[in-house]
Scaffold this active site. Structure first.
Site, PDB file in Angstrom:
ATOM      1  N   ASN A 156       0.783  -1.095   0.040  1.00  0.00           N
ATOM      2  CA  ASN A 156      -0.029   0.085  -0.080  1.00  0.00           C
ATOM      3  C   ASN A 156       0.880   1.260  -0.017  1.00  0.00           C
ATOM      4  OD1 ASN A 156       0.404  -1.319   2.868  1.00  0.00           O
ATOM      5  ND2 ASN A 156      -0.336   0.595   3.379  1.00  0.00           N
ATOM      6  N   GLN A 184      -4.827  -3.271  -2.561  1.00  0.00           N
ATOM      7  CA  GLN A 184      -4.440  -2.134  -3.362  1.00  0.00           C
ATOM      8  C   GLN A 184      -4.385  -2.611  -4.943  1.00  0.00           C
ATOM      9  OE1 GLN A 184      -3.918   0.626  -2.856  1.00  0.00           O
ATOM     10  NE2 GLN A 184      -3.881   0.887  -0.472  1.00  0.00           N
ATOM     11  N   GLY A 205     -13.470  -2.452  -0.804  1.00  0.00           N
ATOM     12  CA  GLY A 205     -14.518  -1.634  -1.865  1.00  0.00           C
ATOM     13  C   GLY A 205     -13.941   0.013  -1.677  1.00  0.00           C
ATOM     14  N   CYS A 330      -2.731   4.736   7.256  1.00  0.00           N
ATOM     15  CA  CYS A 330      -3.089   4.110   8.256  1.00  0.00           C
ATOM     16  C   CYS A 330      -2.306   4.624   9.726  1.00  0.00           C
ATOM     17  CB  CYS A 330      -2.639   2.699   8.297  1.00  0.00           C
ATOM     18  SG  CYS A 330      -4.097   1.705   7.237  1.00  0.00           S
TER      19      CYS A 330
END
Length: 386
Positions: A156, A184, A205, A330
């Site tokens: 990611n 990803q 999603g 994150c």
């Protein structure tokens, strides 16, 4: 997004595609029934849910296997990892799981839970300077007690694409299950579960223009899982709770749109934009821009670079016309080096200069050029070419 900052944070989340919104409306307005009900309100909801499941399977080229809808990619990862180990552990044996150092925190957390709550042994393999894990290292790490290998498809932060097919082949030679977090990669490149050879695969999603709060787990036929949440028997008994039909429909439509975009050349378009952005930065900041991750084995939309002497958080604060990430979203806002980059051997002070620029469906050449110019202008004391 006209009139707003240039959005280059598609790996963090994507806008919801208008076609996805339109597809969801009937399930919000008219087909509101419980899909487990057999009356005239429940049957259309059930049909919409199953059609969405088929569309997600189609994007993954999953002719055989199940699609289980979940509320997030983290949940799908936990269901795959904890579910597979708990359903397949052997009495009196300590389960063994293999992963690698640059995995998403959700995968590492699921592994820690197995270790702390169920006594599993977790092997975390190192990666090379380009972020790749060696399939031979995976094969060497497998023991008679190994139940699962979990390795992400694409990182990611750097976009580095792991050799999943080779890893899966090595695991299957020893009868070991393979899970792959493809959050990803799905929708950016072709993801074919048969070609990858995986038993379990996570789709998210909000990384592919569907709403947040809906994801899916592909489960190969014959793979046993223990559910995280028991109860009503929904999702083939793997996820209790009344299904979120509108969001599942949205994910199904997003899968259709993504499949059409891939066929129309979206991967090539994104690659060209990414390379244009990198070239623009290097031309304006000659000698100061350094790529993080693999040069060729990376996502077509992802550019992660270090800019000498410029802390990423400071840079992004100074460039108000740009929305991007200093490392993984994150951990956005944390003034600490990325664990992904440090695992690749990048010194902490250099990792602090890394910025992730990720493109998407509505990115344009004009935006890429403007972003390169704005970033270069914000770097003090550099030889900037206009």
């Amino acid at each position: 997004m006209a009139g707003r900052p240039i959005y280059l944070d598609y790996n963090a989340t994507t806008p919801v595609d208008p076609e996805v919104v339109a597809a969801m409306v009937p399930s919000l307005e008219r087909e509101f029934g419980n899909p487990s009900s057999t009356h005239a309100y429940g049957r259309p909801a059930r049909a919409a849910l199953e059609a969405a499941r088929d569309r997600v399977a189609g994007l993954l080229h999953a002719g055989a296997g199940r699609i289980v809808f979940t509320g997030s990619g983290s949940e799908a990862d936990a269901l795959a990892i904890r579910g597979a180990v708990l359903a397949n552990r052997r009495p009196g044996r300590r389960p063994h799981v293999i992963t690698q150092a640059t995995e998403h925190p959700a995968v590492l957390a699921a592994c820690r839970d197995l270790e702390e709550l169920h006594g599993a042994e977790i092997a975390v393999l190192p990666v090379g300077p380009d972020g790749l894990v060696d399939p031979l290292a995976v094969a060497d790490a497998i023991t008679d007690d190994t139940l699962l290998v979990t390795v992400m498809h694409a990182n990611n932060e750097t976009g580095t694409i792991q050799p999943i097919a080779e890893i899966a082949a090595a695991a299957h030679e020893r009868g070991v299950l393979v899970h792959c977090d493809a959050a990803q990669s799905t929708g950016k490149i072709i993801v074919d579960v048969a070609e990858l050879g995986v038993d379990l695969l996570t789709v998210v999603g909000h990384k592919m223009y569907a709403p947040k709060g809906i994801s899916a787990l592909y489960v190969r036929d014959g793979v046993a899982l223990r559910p995280l949440v028991g109860g009503g028997g929904q999702e083939g008994g793997l996820r209790a709770g009344t299904e979120n039909v509108p969001y599942a429909v949205g994910l199904g439509r997003a899968a259709e749109v993504a499949a059409a975009a891939l066929e129309a050349g979206e991967t090539r378009r994104l690659t060209a934009l990414r390379d244009r952005l990198e070239a623009g930065l290097k031309a304006r900041l000659p000698g100061w821009v350094h790529l993080n991750g693999h040069r060729t084995r990376r996502l077509p939309n992802t550019l992660n670079v270090r800019i000498d002497g410029m802390r990423a958080l400071t840079l992004l604060d100074d460039v108000a016309v740009l929305a991007a990430s200093a490392g993984s979203a994150c951990h956005a806002g944390e003034d600490a080096p990325s664990p992904v980059l440090t695992a690749m051997g990048i010194p902490a002070d250099e990792a602090m200069t890394a910025v992730r620029l990720s493109l998407g469906r509505w990115s344009t050449e004009a935006e890429v050029d403007a972003a390169a110019a704005a970033i270069a202008a914000a770097v003090p004391g550099r030889s900037v070419r206009r």
